[in-house]
Write a protein that holds these residues in place. Structure first.
Motif, PDB file in Angstrom:
ATOM      1  N   UNK A   1      51.548  -0.966  56.341  1.00 59.25           N
ATOM      2  CA  UNK A   1      50.148  -1.511  56.723  1.00 59.25           C
ATOM      3  C   UNK A   1      49.259  -0.252  57.178  1.00 59.25           C
ATOM      4  N   UNK A   2      49.993   0.376  57.764  1.00 60.38           N
ATOM      5  CA  UNK A   2      49.038   1.765  58.275  1.00 60.38           C
ATOM      6  C   UNK A   2      48.910   2.768  57.243  1.00 60.38           C
ATOM      7  N   UNK A   3      49.817   3.302  56.500  1.00 59.09           N
ATOM      8  CA  UNK A   3      49.748   4.354  55.637  1.00 59.09           C
ATOM      9  C   UNK A   3      49.817   4.085  54.245  1.00 59.09           C
ATOM     10  N   UNK A   4      50.368   2.885  53.762  1.00 57.08           N
ATOM     11  CA  UNK A   4      50.523   2.728  52.320  1.00 57.08           C
ATOM     12  C   UNK A   4      51.784   2.747  51.582  1.00 57.08           C
ATOM     13  N   UNK A   5      52.685   3.411  52.499  1.00 62.93           N
ATOM     14  CA  UNK A   5      53.736   3.923  51.987  1.00 62.93           C
ATOM     15  C   UNK A   5      54.688   4.063  53.232  1.00 62.93           C
ATOM     16  N   UNK A   6      56.134   4.162  53.002  1.00 64.07           N
ATOM     17  CA  UNK A   6      57.218   4.336  54.271  1.00 64.07           C
ATOM     18  C   UNK A   6      58.514   4.662  53.372  1.00 64.07           C
ATOM     19  N   UNK A   7      58.886   5.976  53.684  1.00 66.77           N
ATOM     20  CA  UNK A   7      60.301   6.257  53.129  1.00 66.77           C
ATOM     21  C   UNK A   7      61.119   6.754  54.503  1.00 66.77           C
ATOM     22  N   UNK A   8      62.170   6.128  54.540  1.00 68.04           N
ATOM     23  CA  UNK A   8      63.050   6.360  55.637  1.00 68.04           C
ATOM     24  C   UNK A   8      63.992   7.348  55.618  1.00 68.04           C
ATOM     25  N   UNK A   9      64.136   8.505  56.519  1.00 69.10           N
ATOM     26  CA  UNK A   9      64.798   9.630  56.551  1.00 69.10           C
ATOM     27  C   UNK A   9      65.510   9.952  57.710  1.00 69.10           C
ATOM     28  N   UNK A  10      66.735  10.545  57.758  1.00 68.68           N
ATOM     29  CA  UNK A  10      67.375  11.041  58.832  1.00 68.68           C
ATOM     30  C   UNK A  10      67.701  12.658  58.822  1.00 68.68           C
ATOM     31  N   UNK A  11      68.037  13.221  59.751  1.00 64.39           N
ATOM     32  CA  UNK A  11      68.103  14.601  60.042  1.00 64.39           C
ATOM     33  C   UNK A  11      69.377  14.918  59.187  1.00 64.39           C
ATOM     34  N   UNK A  12      69.139  16.389  58.872  1.00 62.11           N
ATOM     35  CA  UNK A  12      70.228  17.043  58.122  1.00 62.11           C
ATOM     36  C   UNK A  12      71.036  17.624  59.243  1.00 62.11           C
ATOM     37  N   UNK A  13      72.311  17.272  59.405  1.00 61.43           N
ATOM     38  CA  UNK A  13      72.950  17.839  60.352  1.00 61.43           C
ATOM     39  C   UNK A  13      73.895  19.317  59.724  1.00 61.43           C
ATOM     40  N   UNK A  14      74.014  19.513  58.537  1.00 57.06           N
ATOM     41  CA  UNK A  14      74.723  20.616  57.882  1.00 57.06           C
ATOM     42  C   UNK A  14      73.954  21.692  57.743  1.00 57.06           C
ATOM     43  N   UNK A  15      74.633  23.084  57.758  1.00 58.50           N
ATOM     44  CA  UNK A  15      73.734  24.119  57.121  1.00 58.50           C
ATOM     45  C   UNK A  15      73.369  23.820  55.682  1.00 58.50           C
ATOM     46  N   UNK A  16      72.207  24.504  55.234  1.00 53.00           N
ATOM     47  CA  UNK A  16      71.857  24.227  53.930  1.00 53.00           C
ATOM     48  C   UNK A  16      71.439  25.577  53.358  1.00 53.00           C
ATOM     49  N   UNK A  17      72.012  25.533  52.014  1.00 57.09           N
ATOM     50  CA  UNK A  17      71.614  26.785  51.143  1.00 57.09           C
ATOM     51  C   UNK A  17      70.909  26.453  49.858  1.00 57.09           C
ATOM     52  N   UNK A  18      70.088  27.113  49.295  1.00 51.44           N
ATOM     53  CA  UNK A  18      69.315  26.717  48.014  1.00 51.44           C
ATOM     54  C   UNK A  18      69.575  27.994  47.147  1.00 51.44           C
ATOM     55  N   UNK A  19      69.748  27.452  45.807  1.00 47.49           N
ATOM     56  CA  UNK A  19      70.016  28.594  44.939  1.00 47.49           C
ATOM     57  C   UNK A  19      68.610  29.024  44.400  1.00 47.49           C
ATOM     58  N   UNK A  20      68.911  30.420  44.460  1.00 46.00           N
ATOM     59  CA  UNK A  20      67.613  31.484  43.806  1.00 46.00           C
ATOM     60  C   UNK A  20      67.916  32.143  42.718  1.00 46.00           C
TER      61      UNK A  20
END
Length: 232
Positions: free
Chosen positions: A124-143
């Protein structure tokens, strides 16, 4: 404002190591699919359910509706080739041009009334809503030259339901062609050129994918006070 919940139940039993699609597996005496439907219906008295199923499982969906709900607020439709196309088929059943539309995974049985209401208010306020939670693990990205660390504080794990005003999600889904990068509804809306608003998700709102998840789901159901609060 009128609400629609498109509940997508297109999963198979492959990763669950069963011939039964996971949305139909039993959880404490009821099919997994039952829980999300029940929460939407009890939370919003003006919410209509559009249940999207593979064609070969429509009859099983009808049996669940007959056993637990009735057809007054639930409609069935056949899924498509991908999640994108299944959601498109569900959106074709929406009969209002000015409404809030939720899209939810059938195998997330522990969505609760508080999250649904928070998503609705955010739409109603913003037009969209996507629920998210915190990431508790370490994260690595392939490059290109290997991999590198990513600041996990900048990473959010996405859940459903993803909710949108009809004037946002309908043009997005019918205004652009399918692309492989469309893994959820938010990616479609973003590709259409619109921003996404995030809300706090719920750690209990797990997606049941493998046998271990089913064990965890039984534990969650034992530990939470499974109830809903009806609003309009």
């Amino acid at each position: 404002m009128k609400k629609y919940a498109i509940i997508v139940a297109g999963g198979s039993g492959n990763r669950m190591q069963t011939n039964i699609p996971k949305q139909f597996l039993m959880l404490k005496g009821k099919p997994i699919l039952y829980y999300a439907i029940n929460t939407f219906l009890k939370t919003f008295t003006d919410c209509s359910i559009i249940l999207v199923l593979p064609e070969e499982h429509i009859a099983a969906g009808q049996e669940i509706i007959d056993a637990f709900f009735g057809y007054e607020r639930i409609e069935l439709t056949v899924g498509g080739r991908t999640r994108f196309h299944s959601v498109q088929n569900g959106l074709l059943k929406v009969k209002d041009n000015d409404c809030v539309i939720f899209v939810h995974d059938a195998v997330r049985p522990f969505v609760d009334s508080e999250l649904l209401q928070n998503c609705y208010n955010c739409v109603l306020e913003n037009g969209s809503a996507v629920p998210v939670i915190e990431c508790k693990d370490s994260v690595r990205m392939l490059v290109e030259k290997g991999n590198e660390t990513v600041d996990r504080n900048l990473v959010k794990l996405v859940q459903t339901p993803q909710a949108f005003h009809s004037k946002i999600i309908l043009p997005a889904f019918f205004g652009i062609d399918y692309k492989d990068k469309f893994t959820d509804e938010a990616t479609v809306v973003e590709a259409f050129g619109l921003n996404i608003s995030l809300v706090n998700g719920n750690t209990n709102n797990i997606k049941i994918t493998n046998p271990t998840d089913l064990i965890l789901a039984e534990s969650i159901l034992d530990s939470i006070d499974y109830k809903t609060t009806t609003t309009s």
